[in-house]
Design an enzyme around this catalytic site. Structure first.
Site, PDB file in Angstrom:
ATOM      1  N   LYS A 157       0.884  -1.178   0.000  1.00 31.54           N
ATOM      2  CA  LYS A 157       0.000   0.000   0.000  1.00 31.54           C
ATOM      3  C   LYS A 157       0.915   1.219   0.000  1.00 31.54           C
ATOM      4  O   LYS A 157       1.462   1.609   1.037  1.00 31.54           O
ATOM      5  CB  LYS A 157      -0.873  -0.023   1.253  1.00 31.54           C
ATOM      6  CG  LYS A 157      -2.247   0.605   1.100  1.00 31.54           C
ATOM      7  CD  LYS A 157      -2.257   2.072   0.753  1.00 31.54           C
ATOM      8  CE  LYS A 157      -1.991   2.959   1.940  1.00 31.54           C
ATOM      9  NZ  LYS A 157      -1.802   4.376   1.546  1.00 31.54           N
ATOM     10  N   GLU A 212       8.893   0.993  11.437  1.00 31.79           N
ATOM     11  CA  GLU A 212       9.968   1.967  11.228  1.00 31.79           C
ATOM     12  C   GLU A 212       9.331   3.336  11.367  1.00 31.79           C
ATOM     13  O   GLU A 212       8.638   3.790  10.472  1.00 31.79           O
ATOM     14  CB  GLU A 212      10.578   1.820   9.832  1.00 31.79           C
ATOM     15  CG  GLU A 212      11.082   0.430   9.493  1.00 31.79           C
ATOM     16  CD  GLU A 212      12.434   0.100  10.087  1.00 31.79           C
ATOM     17  OE1 GLU A 212      12.923   0.874  10.940  1.00 31.79           O
ATOM     18  OE2 GLU A 212      12.994  -0.940   9.711  1.00 31.79           O
ATOM     19  N   CYS A 218      13.454  10.099   7.790  1.00 31.51           N
ATOM     20  CA  CYS A 218      13.334   9.663   9.183  1.00 31.51           C
ATOM     21  C   CYS A 218      14.686   9.720   9.877  1.00 31.51           C
ATOM     22  O   CYS A 218      14.763   9.929  11.080  1.00 31.51           O
ATOM     23  CB  CYS A 218      12.749   8.261   9.247  1.00 31.51           C
ATOM     24  SG  CYS A 218      13.649   7.087   8.268  1.00 31.51           S
ATOM     25  N   GLU A 258      10.223  15.485  16.371  1.00 32.82           N
ATOM     26  CA  GLU A 258      10.573  15.339  14.960  1.00 32.82           C
ATOM     27  C   GLU A 258       9.838  16.398  14.141  1.00 32.82           C
ATOM     28  O   GLU A 258       8.608  16.430  14.126  1.00 32.82           O
ATOM     29  CB  GLU A 258      10.176  13.946  14.465  1.00 32.82           C
ATOM     30  CG  GLU A 258      10.606  13.721  13.038  1.00 32.82           C
ATOM     31  CD  GLU A 258      10.168  12.369  12.494  1.00 32.82           C
ATOM     32  OE1 GLU A 258       8.976  12.057  12.609  1.00 32.82           O
ATOM     33  OE2 GLU A 258      11.017  11.644  11.963  1.00 32.82           O
TER      34      GLU A 258
HETATM   35  P1  NAD Z   1       1.819   8.241   7.779  1.00 33.32           P
HETATM   36  O1  NAD Z   1       1.965   7.397   8.955  1.00 33.32           O
HETATM   37  O2  NAD Z   1       0.726   9.216   7.742  1.00 33.32           O
HETATM   38  O3  NAD Z   1       1.657   7.366   6.462  1.00 33.32           O
HETATM   39  C1  NAD Z   1       2.509   6.286   6.162  1.00 33.32           C
HETATM   40  C2  NAD Z   1       1.702   5.238   5.425  1.00 33.32           C
HETATM   41  O4  NAD Z   1       0.739   4.691   6.324  1.00 33.32           O
HETATM   42  C3  NAD Z   1       0.912   5.759   4.230  1.00 33.32           C
HETATM   43  O5  NAD Z   1       0.907   4.784   3.210  1.00 33.32           O
HETATM   44  C4  NAD Z   1      -0.480   5.925   4.806  1.00 33.32           C
HETATM   45  O6  NAD Z   1      -1.479   5.818   3.825  1.00 33.32           O
HETATM   46  C5  NAD Z   1      -0.552   4.755   5.759  1.00 33.32           C
HETATM   47  N1  NAD Z   1      -1.504   4.915   6.860  1.00 33.32           N
HETATM   48  C6  NAD Z   1      -1.910   6.051   7.478  1.00 33.32           C
HETATM   49  N2  NAD Z   1      -2.796   5.772   8.443  1.00 33.32           N
HETATM   50  C7  NAD Z   1      -2.955   4.425   8.459  1.00 33.32           C
HETATM   51  C8  NAD Z   1      -3.731   3.521   9.243  1.00 33.32           C
HETATM   52  N3  NAD Z   1      -4.545   3.955  10.208  1.00 33.32           N
HETATM   53  N4  NAD Z   1      -3.632   2.207   8.993  1.00 33.32           N
HETATM   54  C9  NAD Z   1      -2.804   1.740   8.033  1.00 33.32           C
HETATM   55  N5  NAD Z   1      -2.064   2.539   7.246  1.00 33.32           N
HETATM   56  C10 NAD Z   1      -2.123   3.876   7.463  1.00 33.32           C
HETATM   57  O7  NAD Z   1       3.252   8.899   7.644  1.00 33.32           O
HETATM   58  P2  NAD Z   1       3.728   9.954   6.590  1.00 33.32           P
HETATM   59  O8  NAD Z   1       3.188  11.258   7.044  1.00 33.32           O
HETATM   60  O9  NAD Z   1       3.440   9.484   5.224  1.00 33.32           O
HETATM   61  O10 NAD Z   1       5.318   9.873   6.776  1.00 33.32           O
HETATM   62  C11 NAD Z   1       5.983  10.663   7.690  1.00 33.32           C
HETATM   63  C12 NAD Z   1       6.410   9.865   8.912  1.00 33.32           C
HETATM   64  O11 NAD Z   1       7.040   8.649   8.571  1.00 33.32           O
HETATM   65  C13 NAD Z   1       7.422  10.598   9.748  1.00 33.32           C
HETATM   66  O12 NAD Z   1       7.062  10.538  11.100  1.00 33.32           O
HETATM   67  C14 NAD Z   1       8.715   9.837   9.522  1.00 33.32           C
HETATM   68  O13 NAD Z   1       9.643   9.923  10.535  1.00 33.32           O
HETATM   69  C15 NAD Z   1       8.248   8.464   9.301  1.00 33.32           C
HETATM   70  N6  NAD Z   1       9.212   7.705   8.506  1.00 33.32           N
HETATM   71  C16 NAD Z   1       9.971   6.746   9.116  1.00 33.32           C
HETATM   72  C17 NAD Z   1      10.920   6.035   8.394  1.00 33.32           C
HETATM   73  C18 NAD Z   1      11.772   4.981   9.024  1.00 33.32           C
HETATM   74  O14 NAD Z   1      12.358   4.191   8.329  1.00 33.32           O
HETATM   75  N7  NAD Z   1      11.888   4.908  10.335  1.00 33.32           N
HETATM   76  C19 NAD Z   1      11.075   6.297   7.045  1.00 33.32           C
HETATM   77  C20 NAD Z   1      10.296   7.274   6.462  1.00 33.32           C
HETATM   78  C21 NAD Z   1       9.353   7.962   7.204  1.00 33.32           C
END
Ligand code: NAD
Length: 477
Positions: A171, A246, A280, A379
């Protein structure tokens, strides 16, 4: 209007609904994707299950490796088109997008080579017995990825799952679904059997939630925010399914007075401005030992003042932020810190000629940031660097470990003993000494401690995460 990829077919959402895809550089809609929902996730999970019972499940590890190698080659052959797609979708500079696609190809190459190197073990046991440890695929693996590095994240999580013989359902983030659809096309052309890899596009709370909580999955890998990660882990727990998370970070660059500052300077700058700070592992805290604080932070400020944000084609230091909420969030941190009296030491610029409707934020350096301030602990996920002085090694460790996160850290020092002491004392998943590799190194196991998440991806450890160990006890007399 794009279609999504389920069971080797290009399909619309069951209910024909769709979502817009926007260009972060001007906010305009330039594509539409299916708004997948629970019925589409059902179809994708069923397709993956069927693939495990079909040609994909019967393939030898060597054959799987060959398919992955062909996917890697297909990505490399299509690299420029993929980079253009990724740059349009994310707004990042073309050079960054090109690098992301090279890393995507590398993930498939690395795990192609690893596919038939996963060997079991034997264990000495009671007389007349032989014990075998078999490494087996988990089954259907779910992968939910964010918008900051869509292509890299796909490679990082899907390539090891396929190498281990799982069947995957991805997804992608609703903001950046396009490179995943292109990779699905490449994988199909490379001979990946139908159903082994499925892409369901849609919203997190719809398609994402349906996938994370689906009773037919055996594993979920989630990369994204803490809030969504908690929802995914709860859903996985209800089905007693293994979950790798992650999440975010607040990674420190720790610069001691005896460090090679000429080497550190460009790497410190890049570690925060790369991907407009939406990484991240962004090096978002700059901890500098007191005697060199003014001089070194002054040099960083000079570098910051030269940074510029622009469109992919301008190929400057960074692009815009991903979307309006993200831009408001980051600008909010900057405005509140300024209003609260934290000094701005330097800001970069937004290039002339960009659309005012784009999600632009100026790279901004603050310092000295009080240790309890939000900029020091939360963050930001934007091009904002918080500089802070420290006294000695003990103070550096205390300050570095003083956030809820624990993803990455860099230590800059010429003292060999201190390098190792610091590496051991830092509560993080990866430590770089006299370097920094935000996102780099597909060979290097990666993941968080504390609130940055759990489980490991990348490197050979990912193959352990994405497999089961079966213990076979044979009595042979
Ligand atoms: P997000 O959590 O909003 O979205 C990430 C993914 O999760 C998207 O595909 C989204 O559609 C999906 N999602 C959202 N709500 C969901 C739910 N209730 N159930 C299942 N899936 C759901 O995050 P974002 O805003 O896209 O990304 C930013 C965040 O991601 C930051 O906090 C960043 O630090 C983190 N991040 C971490 C890493 C890592 O490797 N540790 C890498 C990249 C980003």
């Amino acid at each position: 209007m794009k279609r999504m990829f389920i069971a080797g077919q290009w399909v619309a959402a069951h209910d024909e609904r769709s979502l817009p895809v926007h260009d972060p550089c001007d906010g305009a809609e330039f594509e539409r994707i299916p708004r997948g929902g629970a019925a589409d996730v059902d179809a994708a999970v069923a397709a993956a299950r069927a693939a495990l019972a079909g040609p994909w499940g019967r393939m030898t590890a060597t054959e799987r490796g060959r398919v992955l190698m062909r996917i890697s080659k297909g990505i490399a052959d299509d690299a420029e088109a993929l980079a253009q797609i990724e740059a349009r979708d994310t707004g990042k500079p073309l050079a960054t997008a090109r690098n992301d696609i090279a890393v995507l190809a590398r993930y498939f190459e690395f795990y192609a080579g690893a596919a038939d190197k996963v060997h079991g073990q034997t264990i000495p046991f009671a007389a007349g017995h032989q014990v075998l440890l078999l490494r087996e695929p988990l089954g259907v693996t779910a992968h939910i990825v964010p918008w900051n590095y869509p292509a890299q994240m796909l490679g990082r999580t899907v390539a090891p799952a396929l190498a281990m013989g799982n069947a995957a359902v991805l997804k992608p983030a609703e903001d950046t679904p396009l490179s995943a659809l292109r990779v699905a096309e490449i994988a199909q052309a490379a001979g990946l059997p139908d159903g082994a890899f499925n892409v369901v596009t849609g919203l997190g709370e719809e398609a994402g939630a349906a996938l994370a909580g689906h009773p037919g999955i055996d594993f979920v890998s989630f990369t994204g925010s803490r809030e969504a990660g908690a929802a995914v882990q709860s859903a996985a727990a209800r089905n007693a399914v293994k979950c790798v998370l992650e999440l975010g970070g607040k990674s420190p660059q720790i610069v001691f007075a005896d460090a090679d500052l000429d080497r550190a300077l460009p790497i410190v700058l890049r570690a925060i401005v790369q991907n407009a700070g939406q990484t991240c592992t962004a090096g978002s805290r700059l901890l500098v030992q007191q005697p060199i604080y003014e001089a070194f932070v002054g040099r960083v400020a000079d570098g910051f003042a030269r940074l510029a944000a622009g469109t992919p084609a301008m190929d400057l230091d960074c692009g815009p932020l991903m979307n309006t909420p993200q831009q408001r969030r980051v600008q909010g941190y900057i405005d509140r810190a300024r209003a609260g009296g934290v000094a701005v030491l330097a800001e970069g610029r937004i290039a002339d000629g960009v659309a005012a409707s784009g999600h632009w934020v100026k790279p901004t350096l603050f310092g000295p940031v009080p240790r309890e301030h939000a900029l020091a602990t939360e963050e930001v996920f934007g091009p904002v660097l918080a500089a802070m002085p420290f006294d000695d090694e003990a103070d550096a460790v205390a300050l570095a470990n003083a956030t809820e996160y624990g993803l990455l850290a860099a230590v800059w020092t010429d003292s060999g003993g201190r390098q190792l002491r610091m590496a051991k004392a830092l509560k993080v998943g990866q430590v770089f000494v006299n370097g920094y590799g935000a996102g780099g190194g597909v060979e290097l196991p990666f993941g968080g401690t504390k609130r940055s998440g759990h489980g490991r991806e990348k490197g050979l450890l990912a193959l352990e995460e994405m497999s089961n160990c079966k213990t076979v006890v044979l009595y042979h007399g």
